[in-house]
Design an enzyme around this catalytic site. Sequence first.
Site, PDB file in Angstrom:
ATOM      1  N   CYS A   1      56.452  75.612  61.549  1.00 17.29           N
ATOM      2  CA  CYS A   1      55.118  75.571  62.173  1.00 17.29           C
ATOM      3  C   CYS A   1      54.377  76.894  61.932  1.00 17.29           C
ATOM      4  CB  CYS A   1      55.249  75.379  63.676  1.00 17.29           C
ATOM      5  SG  CYS A   1      55.865  73.777  64.175  1.00 17.29           S
TER       6      CYS A   1
ATOM      7  N   GLU B   1      52.897  78.825  64.061  1.00 22.01           N
ATOM      8  CA  GLU B   1      53.198  79.874  65.048  1.00 22.01           C
ATOM      9  C   GLU B   1      54.429  80.673  64.625  1.00 22.01           C
ATOM     10  OE1 GLU B   1      52.512  76.691  65.572  1.00 22.01           O
ATOM     11  OE2 GLU B   1      51.854  76.309  67.623  1.00 22.01           O
TER      12      GLU B   1
HETATM   13  N1  THU Z   1      52.528  72.083  63.666  1.00 21.67           N
HETATM   14  C1  THU Z   1      52.307  73.427  63.748  1.00 21.67           C
HETATM   15  O1  THU Z   1      52.324  74.143  62.739  1.00 21.67           O
HETATM   16  N2  THU Z   1      52.051  73.947  64.968  1.00 21.67           N
HETATM   17  C2  THU Z   1      51.929  73.225  66.108  1.00 21.67           C
HETATM   18  O2  THU Z   1      51.633  73.793  67.157  1.00 21.67           O
HETATM   19  C3  THU Z   1      52.153  71.791  66.092  1.00 21.67           C
HETATM   20  C4  THU Z   1      52.573  71.211  64.798  1.00 21.67           C
HETATM   21  C5  THU Z   1      52.767  71.518  62.338  1.00 21.67           C
HETATM   22  C6  THU Z   1      54.157  71.077  62.018  1.00 21.67           C
HETATM   23  C7  THU Z   1      53.915  70.073  60.916  1.00 21.67           C
HETATM   24  O3  THU Z   1      53.809  70.760  59.679  1.00 21.67           O
HETATM   25  C8  THU Z   1      52.559  69.481  61.246  1.00 21.67           C
HETATM   26  O4  THU Z   1      51.957  70.379  62.166  1.00 21.67           O
HETATM   27  C9  THU Z   1      52.626  68.099  61.840  1.00 21.67           C
HETATM   28  O5  THU Z   1      53.495  68.063  62.902  1.00 21.67           O
END
Ligand code: THU
Length: 163
Positions: free
Chosen positions: A70, A72
């Site tokens: 993700c 973050e």
């Molecule tokens: N995702 C993030 O990068 N941060 C979040 O807070 C929620 C989800 C990403 C993970 C994945 O690559 C995509 O969003 C779909 O879930």
Amino acid sequence: MKKFQFPFKQTQKIKLSDAIQNLISRAEEATEKAYAPYSHFRVGASVLLEDGTILTGANHENAAYPAGVCAERAALSNLDMNETSKKVKAIAVTYRSHEGHGKPISPCGICRQTILEVQQWQSSPIAIYMCSPNGQVVMLDDAGFLLPFSFGSEYLDLSSENE
Ligand code: THU
């Protein structure tokens, strides 16, 4: 019955301080760096340090889905965590949407756990700005509010008592 309660603010990007608006803009820019060929959901995050430095990251997916990271955690992976390191004051997260969505994004459970570890390591609160592409913001003063009943290092300290 006991209850968890915590304060949060629902506001708009333009009503926040210049420093926080800039932090959110950096998260918006970071969405450009997302590698999201599977979900097509492009997320950007920015981390504000106490000296004003901003670290950024974007989501980075993988054909083996659980290997994805993700935004973050991508941003936090740039953090220097030794005794002389600068503390994290705030984290902003946002996403891209062509429809100009108004629903602020909320960090996933793994990111909450990761953010909380940093907060506990530095013993000072991290503010969280959860943003939408059209400028809506939900803000918390303390990342701990995102993860009630959290697991932390205090449990691992106990394990030596069981030896
Ligand atoms: N995702 C993030 O990068 N941060 C979040 O807070 C929620 C989800 C990403 C993970 C994945 O690559 C995509 O969003 C779909 O879930």
